[in-house]
Design a protein around this motif. Structure first.
Motif, PDB file in Angstrom:
ATOM      1  N   ASP A  52      27.348  70.151   9.530  1.00 23.98           N
ATOM      2  CA  ASP A  52      26.162  69.602  10.192  1.00 23.98           C
ATOM      3  C   ASP A  52      26.091  70.082  11.633  1.00 23.98           C
ATOM      4  N   ASN A  56      30.639  68.713  12.087  1.00 21.90           N
ATOM      5  CA  ASN A  56      31.418  68.132  10.994  1.00 21.90           C
ATOM      6  C   ASN A  56      31.300  69.005   9.749  1.00 21.90           C
ATOM      7  N   TYR A  58      32.112  69.679   5.629  1.00 23.17           N
ATOM      8  CA  TYR A  58      32.328  68.953   4.385  1.00 23.17           C
ATOM      9  C   TYR A  58      32.699  69.916   3.262  1.00 23.17           C
ATOM     10  N   ASP A  60      32.223  70.663  -0.346  1.00 23.41           N
ATOM     11  CA  ASP A  60      31.140  70.276  -1.244  1.00 23.41           C
ATOM     12  C   ASP A  60      31.659  70.160  -2.669  1.00 23.41           C
ATOM     13  N   LYS A 412      32.899  60.837   2.466  1.00 24.61           N
ATOM     14  CA  LYS A 412      32.288  61.651   3.525  1.00 24.61           C
ATOM     15  C   LYS A 412      33.068  61.538   4.823  1.00 24.61           C
ATOM     16  N   LYS A 413      33.570  60.347   5.097  1.00 13.32           N
ATOM     17  CA  LYS A 413      34.380  60.158   6.307  1.00 13.32           C
ATOM     18  C   LYS A 413      35.614  61.033   6.275  1.00 13.32           C
ATOM     19  N   TRP A 417      32.053  65.816   0.393  1.00 11.89           N
ATOM     20  CA  TRP A 417      30.721  65.403  -0.032  1.00 11.89           C
ATOM     21  C   TRP A 417      30.773  65.171  -1.539  1.00 11.89           C
TER      22      TRP A 417
END
Length: 457
Positions: A52, A56, A58, A60, A412-413, A417
């Motif tokens: 993002d 951050n 992720y 996937d 997510k934290k 994802w």
């Protein structure tokens, strides 16, 4: 979540805010109450990751919508699209175009049996629409049977064939759609205790349904080879062969929907290859070019193709076999072969994802069952392993869905994802996911499942 070092320096929150503001002002999102969603503004993606505007990153574990089978931004496919754009960006479907012809040839070489003719669409739902139309025209019959636990797309016929609740708001009782129960031993509608019992009873149920509907009125039976969004339920040995035999007995067209399960997702070119079954029609999309440019299609048997040798097929799309999409498919198929992506999916499933997910099931009371193949796995989350009560009710929303929402937030934290549907989370990373990336995902799932465990009894 701490910003990832690789992307933190490139973070641009102001740009992200502008992207989000434009989205909220003008983009109408699918399957959503527009005022209740908060889409993440994505700055970029590469391989198995995206990030993002805050930096951050992720991992996937959704592969987009289970379509980036070779990950994001594969340089070979990007280059192929760029090269095709320089030669010919688009051309009408009535002409023979090099990228279209070559994509069809490469796909036909890999489809099972004599599925050697390819009708191109823009995606999976249109592929289902046209497969059903072909079956009805070929047989002169109307009815089509589909499973309750299924998803076939959101266009008119495809949504009526779909079994899950996304059908309800648009279900006009489409003429000729009849549903039945396909096998699913963990939640067996047939009170079976073994795979053999589940297979036999599911086939008998299908046979009984046909008898009461009238076999001579049925054009097709459509099944996802391995249902995707509905739960990744691998059919028991003998089931698909049994459906094939039933179709042959009554002159019914057998349609396999491989939109999600095809092109390497299960560790073979097509999921049908695991079961040594050849359908009459097979739909595909998603992984055919990793979703880089929208493309889908129907692979057609010789017998059904012959129906339209001198009789015009009454269907088509403006962008059927779009040159850019076909160029992406050609490059994707070559990447899958050259980089052994399908073999990687099979190996990762057998040696990392499968064992790792089953270990999570042993350690977490919220995991009722693990099932899958290749890079195509589901975890059934439950409140109680003994009763198998789902962690949230069927089609839960709002407060009823809070346990799954908490699980998703925890994932997510931890930089993962997740793919979440009802009381399940699916582990569906890119088919070329590395062992290290798969283990990273398992560790993040481990932490998130501890949150789900808090809702067990």
């Amino acid at each position: 979540m701490t910003p990832h070092p690789r992307h933190a320096d490139a973070a641009d929150p102001a740009a992200g805010a502008a992207v989000k503001a434009a989205d909220r002002a003008h983009v109408f999102h699918s399957w959503s109450a527009q005022g209740l969603i908060d889409p993440l503004a994505v700055a970029g993606a590469e391989g198995a990751y995206f990030w993002d505007y805050d930096g951050n990153r992720y991992l996937d574990f959704t592969s987009g919508l289970v379509y980036t089978n070779i990950g994001y931004q594969h340089p070979t496919v990007v280059a192929a699209i760029q090269e095709q754009a320089g030669k010919m960006t688009t051309f009408a479907p009535a002409f023979a175009i090099e990228s279209r012809s070559e994509a069809a040839r490469l796909i036909a070489e890999r489809t099972p049996g004599d599925l050697d003719k390819i009708f191109f669409t823009n995606g999976g739902a249109e592929a289902v629409e046209n497969a059903v139309r072909m079956a009805r025209l070929h047989t002169g019959r109307t009815k089509v049977l589909s499973a309750y636990r299924s998803y076939h797309g959101a266009t008119s016929t495809a949504i009526n064939l779909t079994g899950d609740p996304r059908r309800w708001a648009s279900d006009n009782g489409s003429a000729g759609v009849v549903r039945f129960w396909a096998p699913f031993l963990y939640r067996s509608p047939f009170y079976a205790e073994t795979e053999a019992e589940e297979c036999a009873r599911a086939l008998q149920h299908l046979q009984d349904t046909l008898a009461y509907e009238g076999p001579s009125t049925i054009a097709a039976i459509i099944l996802e080879t391995i249902p995707g969004t509905a739960g990744i339920m691998t059919p028991p040995p003998g089931y698909l062969a049994g459906v094939r035999e039933i179709c042959d007995r009554y002159g019914i067209v057998f349609v396999l929907d491989e939109v999600m399960a095809g092109f390497g997702r299960t560790g073979k070119w097509f999921a049908a290859d695991h079961f040594d079954v050849v359908p009459d029609l097979m739909t595909f999309a998603k992984g055919v070019n990793s979703g880089y440019v929208p493309l889908g299609g129907v692979a057609i048997s010789a017998e059904i193709a012959a129906t339209f040798d001198t009789r015009p097929y009454p269907g088509g799309l403006t962008y059927s076999g779009h040159p850019l999409a076909c160029a992406a498919a050609i490059a994707t198929i070559h990447v899958m072969e050259g980089e052994k992506v399908i073999e990687n999916a099979a190996r990762i499933g057998e040696t990392v994802l499968g064992p790792g997910l089953r270990e999570l099931a042993e350690n977490h009371p919220s995991v009722g069952e693990v099932r899958g193949l290749g890079a195509f796995w589901a975890l059934e989350l439950v409140r109680n392993k003994e009763t198998r009560e789902p962690l949230v009710p069927y089609n839960a929303t709002g407060a009823d869905n809070a346990p799954m929402a908490a699980f998703g937030a925890a994932a997510k934290k931890n930089g993962l994802w997740p793919f979440i549907n009802m009381n399940r989370t699916h582990a569906v990373p890119a088919c070329n996911v590395t062992e290290a990336e798969a283990k990273e995902g398992l560790a993040a799932l481990d932490a998130a499942l501890s949150v789900a465990d808090e809702h067990t009894v």
